[in-house]
Design an enzyme around this catalytic site. Structure first.
Site, PDB file in Angstrom:
ATOM      1  N   HIS A 201       9.121  37.452 -10.728  1.00  0.00           N
ATOM      2  CA  HIS A 201      10.229  38.368 -10.421  1.00  0.00           C
ATOM      3  C   HIS A 201       9.949  39.771 -10.930  1.00  0.00           C
ATOM      4  O   HIS A 201       9.083  39.988 -11.772  1.00  0.00           O
ATOM      5  CB  HIS A 201      11.562  37.851 -10.982  1.00  0.00           C
TER       6      HIS A 201
ATOM      7  N   HIS B  97      10.470  44.968 -16.468  1.00  0.00           N
ATOM      8  CA  HIS B  97       9.403  43.975 -16.625  1.00  0.00           C
ATOM      9  C   HIS B  97       9.054  43.292 -15.309  1.00  0.00           C
ATOM     10  O   HIS B  97       9.831  43.307 -14.360  1.00  0.00           O
ATOM     11  CB  HIS B  97       9.738  42.935 -17.707  1.00  0.00           C
TER      12      HIS B  97
ATOM     13  N   GLU C 104      15.552  40.833 -10.465  1.00  0.00           N
ATOM     14  CA  GLU C 104      16.454  40.782 -11.619  1.00  0.00           C
ATOM     15  C   GLU C 104      16.948  42.202 -11.886  1.00  0.00           C
ATOM     16  O   GLU C 104      16.168  43.158 -11.849  1.00  0.00           O
ATOM     17  CB  GLU C 104      15.699  40.249 -12.846  1.00  0.00           C
TER      18      GLU C 104
END
Ligand SMILES: C[C@@H](C(=O)O)C(=O)SCCNC(=O)CCNC(=O)[C@H](O)C(C)(C)COP(=O)(O)OP(=O)(O)OC[C@H]1O[C@@H](n2cnc3c(N)ncnc32)[C@H](O)[C@@H]1OP(=O)(O)O
Ligand SMILES: [Co+2]
Length: 145
Positions: free
Chosen positions: A87, A8, A136
């Site tokens: 992110h 994502h 992440e």
């Protein structure tokens, strides 16, 4: 470590309600999950799904709105009042091996490994060590791939 799929893109938003309306009405998104609170992460979260290749999950847009007094995205929203790309989240097969891999390169890991919005372990890497991108790392959910 072997880099996995882009799971994502995190997008920080000042208003979850307005962001969902934007993805529906401007971007034509049909699959948006109901928003849910993650108090231990200091964010409210909703996912916008984009289609993947046949039989695979597409990359998601993760909408995050600050939640609580100590939200880690409060500073970002203060600097970017309209919201913005926050992110990138990449999958890996083994979170502990990935943590050791980045640690060995001297990359700063932000806090402990914890359970993320997909129910698998995640950790974050400091943007100043990662081409300016808050990164992440998440373990691939079982059943995917
Ligand atoms: C639900 C979960 C999931 O997917 O499962 C999530 O994603 S939760 C997603 C939300 N959670 C997280 O982000 C957790 C990890 N994040 C953090 O620990 C924090 O947000 C930091 C990355 C340390 C930034 O914190 P904060 O903005 O308060 O610190 P700061 O103002 O001192 O920032 C230090 C420098 O990094 C820059 N900076 C801050 N946030 C950034 C970002 N998202 N991308 C790129 N650069 C960024 C600032 O502009 C500043 O640069 P200059 O010094 O050049 O001005
Ligand atoms: Co995320």
């Amino acid at each position: 470590m072997k880099l996995g799929r882009l799971n994502h893109v995190g997008v920080a938003v000042p208003s979850m309600h307005d962001a969902i309306a934007y993805y529906r009405e401007v971007m034509g998104a049909s699959l948006i999950t109901a928003p849910f609170d993650m108090p231990e992460q200091g964010v409210k979260v909703a996912f916008v799904n984009t289609p993947g290749e046949a039989g695979t999950a597409g990359t998601q847009i993760e909408l995050i709105e600050p939640l609580g007094e100590t939200s880690p995205i409060a500073g970002f929203i203060a600097k970017n009042p309209a919201g913005g790309q926050h992110h990138l989240c990449y999958e890996v097969a083994d979170i502990e091996a990935a943590r050791a891999w980045f640690t060995a390169q001297g990359k700063r890991i932000l806090g402990p490994t914890r359970i993320g919005a997909h129910g698998t372990p995640i950790f974050f890497l400091h943007p100043k060590d990662m081409l300016g991108q808050l990164t992440e790392i998440m373990e691939t959910p079982r059943g995917d791939h």
